[in-house]
Scaffold this active site. Sequence first.
Site, short mmCIF file in Angstrom:
data_model
loop_
_atom_site.label_atom_id
_atom_site.label_comp_id
_atom_site.label_asym_id
_atom_site.label_seq_id
_atom_site.Cartn_x
_atom_site.Cartn_y
_atom_site.Cartn_z
N LYS A 90 56.87 27.46 42.30
CA LYS A 90 57.45 28.48 41.40
C LYS A 90 57.79 29.75 42.18
CE LYS A 90 54.66 31.19 39.00
NZ LYS A 90 54.69 32.68 39.07
N ASN A 91 56.80 30.27 42.91
CA ASN A 91 57.02 31.56 43.57
C ASN A 91 58.03 31.45 44.71
OD1 ASN A 91 55.34 32.74 41.74
ND2 ASN A 91 53.53 32.71 43.06
N ARG B 226 57.60 39.73 36.87
CA ARG B 226 57.49 40.47 38.12
C ARG B 226 58.67 40.17 39.08
NH1 ARG B 226 54.80 44.81 40.20
NH2 ARG B 226 54.43 44.57 42.41
N CYS C 259 52.40 39.03 34.51
CA CYS C 259 51.04 38.78 34.04
C CYS C 259 50.22 40.06 34.06
CB CYS C 259 50.36 37.75 34.94
SG CYS C 259 50.95 36.08 34.70
N ARG D 285 49.92 46.59 39.17
CA ARG D 285 51.11 46.00 39.78
C ARG D 285 52.32 46.96 39.84
NH1 ARG D 285 51.97 39.92 37.97
NH2 ARG D 285 52.55 39.65 40.13
N ASP E 91 45.74 33.13 43.22
CA ASP E 91 46.32 32.30 42.16
C ASP E 91 45.49 31.05 41.86
OD1 ASP E 91 48.35 34.07 41.75
OD2 ASP E 91 49.84 32.98 42.92
N ARG F 95 55.21 29.63 31.62
CA ARG F 95 55.88 30.47 32.62
C ARG F 95 55.75 29.87 34.02
NH1 ARG F 95 54.09 36.40 32.79
NH2 ARG F 95 55.52 36.16 34.52
N1 EPU Z 1 51.01 46.23 45.05
C1 EPU Z 1 51.17 47.59 44.88
N2 EPU Z 1 52.42 48.12 45.01
C2 EPU Z 1 53.52 47.33 45.25
C3 EPU Z 1 53.36 45.93 45.42
C4 EPU Z 1 52.07 45.40 45.30
O1 EPU Z 1 50.19 48.32 44.67
O2 EPU Z 1 54.64 47.88 45.34
C5 EPU Z 1 49.65 45.65 44.94
C6 EPU Z 1 49.53 44.69 43.76
O3 EPU Z 1 49.26 45.36 42.56
C7 EPU Z 1 48.40 43.79 44.24
C8 EPU Z 1 48.62 43.72 45.76
O4 EPU Z 1 49.41 44.86 46.09
O5 EPU Z 1 47.17 44.41 43.98
C9 EPU Z 1 49.34 42.48 46.25
O6 EPU Z 1 50.47 42.20 45.45
P1 EPU Z 1 51.70 41.32 45.97
O7 EPU Z 1 52.86 42.21 46.12
O8 EPU Z 1 51.27 40.52 47.14
O9 EPU Z 1 51.93 40.32 44.75
P2 EPU Z 1 53.25 40.03 43.95
O10 EPU Z 1 54.39 39.89 44.89
O11 EPU Z 1 53.38 40.97 42.81
C10 EPU Z 1 53.08 37.44 44.11
C11 EPU Z 1 53.06 36.28 43.15
C12 EPU Z 1 51.74 36.25 42.42
C13 EPU Z 1 50.61 36.15 43.43
C14 EPU Z 1 50.70 37.30 44.46
C15 EPU Z 1 49.68 37.22 45.57
C16 EPU Z 1 55.36 35.99 42.50
C17 EPU Z 1 56.40 36.14 41.46
N3 EPU Z 1 54.15 36.44 42.20
O12 EPU Z 1 52.93 38.61 43.33
O13 EPU Z 1 51.76 35.07 41.62
O14 EPU Z 1 49.37 36.20 42.78
O15 EPU Z 1 52.01 37.31 45.05
O16 EPU Z 1 49.81 36.03 46.26
O17 EPU Z 1 55.62 35.45 43.57
C18 EPU Z 1 51.29 33.69 39.76
O18 EPU Z 1 52.04 32.84 40.26
O19 EPU Z 1 50.55 33.44 38.78
C19 EPU Z 1 51.23 35.03 40.36
C20 EPU Z 1 50.67 36.06 39.74
#
Ligand code: EPU
Length: 424
Positions: free
Chosen positions: A22-23, A92, A116, A121, A304, A396
């Site tokens: 998915k991601n 997201r 989520c 975030r 995850d 989702r």
């Molecule tokens: N963060 C910030 N500021 C930012 C970006 C991130 O503070 O501008 C923080 C986040 O709040 C978190 C940490 O940094 O505490 C890491 O977040 P990251 O950016 O790595 O996560 P993401 O890109 O928002 C993706 C996946 C998530 C998965 C995470 C970690 C997608 C769409 N989402 O989220 O997937 O948990 O990476 O591997 O790719 C899921 O599939 O259920 C899911 C939540």
Amino acid sequence: METLRITGGRRLRGAVNVAGGKNSSLAIIAAAALAADVSTLENVPHCRDVTTLVEILEALGARIAFVPGRLTIDARGLTNHAAPYDLCRSMRASFYTAGVLLGRMGRAQVPLPGGCSIGARPVDFHLRGFAALGAKVVTEHGFVKAAARRLRGGLFYVPRSSFGTTTNMMLAASMAKGTTVLQNAAREPEIVDTAVFLNLMGARIRGAGTDTITIEGTDELHGSTYTIVPDRNEGGTYLLAGAATGGDVLVEGMIPEHVTALLTKLEEAGLEVVPGTDGVRVRATGEIRALDVDTAPYPGFATDLHPQMAAMLTLARGTSRIRETVFESRFAYTDELRRMGADVRVEGETVHVNGPSRLSGAPVEAPDIRGGAAVVIAALAAEGETEISKVENLDRGYEGLEGKLTLLGARVVRDGSAGIREAG
Ligand code: EPU
């Protein structure tokens, strides 16, 4: 409202095919939107987040055909720089349109994303990254507005090794003038997948999979054909469901090297793990032992898979501990597990699980994608019937969930109207 009714207590046995990631799909579909023409993506999972991104890109002018497994995207008509509020706020990954629009046409107006409820975030890292490429970025009235006559390459240290920031930066920097270097970049297999696809499109990205990624910008990217990497989170969910029910599950097509941290922990818990070229098999051999787990960016134990692991550990003997280091409030699932008789407690960033518990079916909800998967696992292991509401959260991220579980011998019925519903 749809619900899932699960009658627990049956050992899951047999084989299921892993879906495409998915991601990975979300990042790669966004990448395809940078092209001057048409891309074909194979192994794209039919889940709600993917169809939401499709609708967003269509609203921006792309033409997309999505039949099971295959998505064709014609980005020639993508000329609108303002992403639609209602669709973006549910997910997201909608924020990848910021990197795409900025790279493609030098301006983007994108709503602050939703997704989520697992932590605050914010998107501050993404915005700092765009600024490092020379974009002028403002946030007002719930929208991010970014503009640059032409992005230019720069050096950027990715805070907290953020997955989404690394992805967005690869998207935007691929079309910048000059070279961008990302330090402390995310190293997930989905980052490598996205970089490989972008390179097929004509980008010049080196180092994906390490913590330093170098991107030489180019003027134009062309469409390409690509097969999405298997979903390690979906596969891991079925392995944990098999383990929790004392079963024997083979996830076909799963790449063992993508889940080394998970497989190591499953062995430590006393499960038999058989990684192979055809996939990964996990077999319960007796009592499950308690574990200590810390989530971490790849190659650490995936956040995850944290809720699903906690669900399995309610069946383990002793006190387990899971420390969540990526998201500050990924714990809503613990309330649901407690309704089913689990002894689960959250203290700061740590979940304590005392087991084994005798789980019993109850009315519960799927609080988010992975929290929902944890509830499903507990329901499969519980005595009696569990009714799960907010199924749209599972839809989702999981394609054909009840079909796959049924194939493994579970009793699962979906009540309510058919089809994938609006994202939560
Ligand atoms: N963060 C910030 N500021 C930012 C970006 C991130 O503070 O501008 C923080 C986040 O709040 C978190 C940490 O940094 O505490 C890491 O977040 P990251 O950016 O790595 O996560 P993401 O890109 O928002 C993706 C996946 C998530 C998965 C995470 C970690 C997608 C769409 N989402 O989220 O997937 O948990 O990476 O591997 O790719 C899921 O599939 O259920 C899911 C939540």
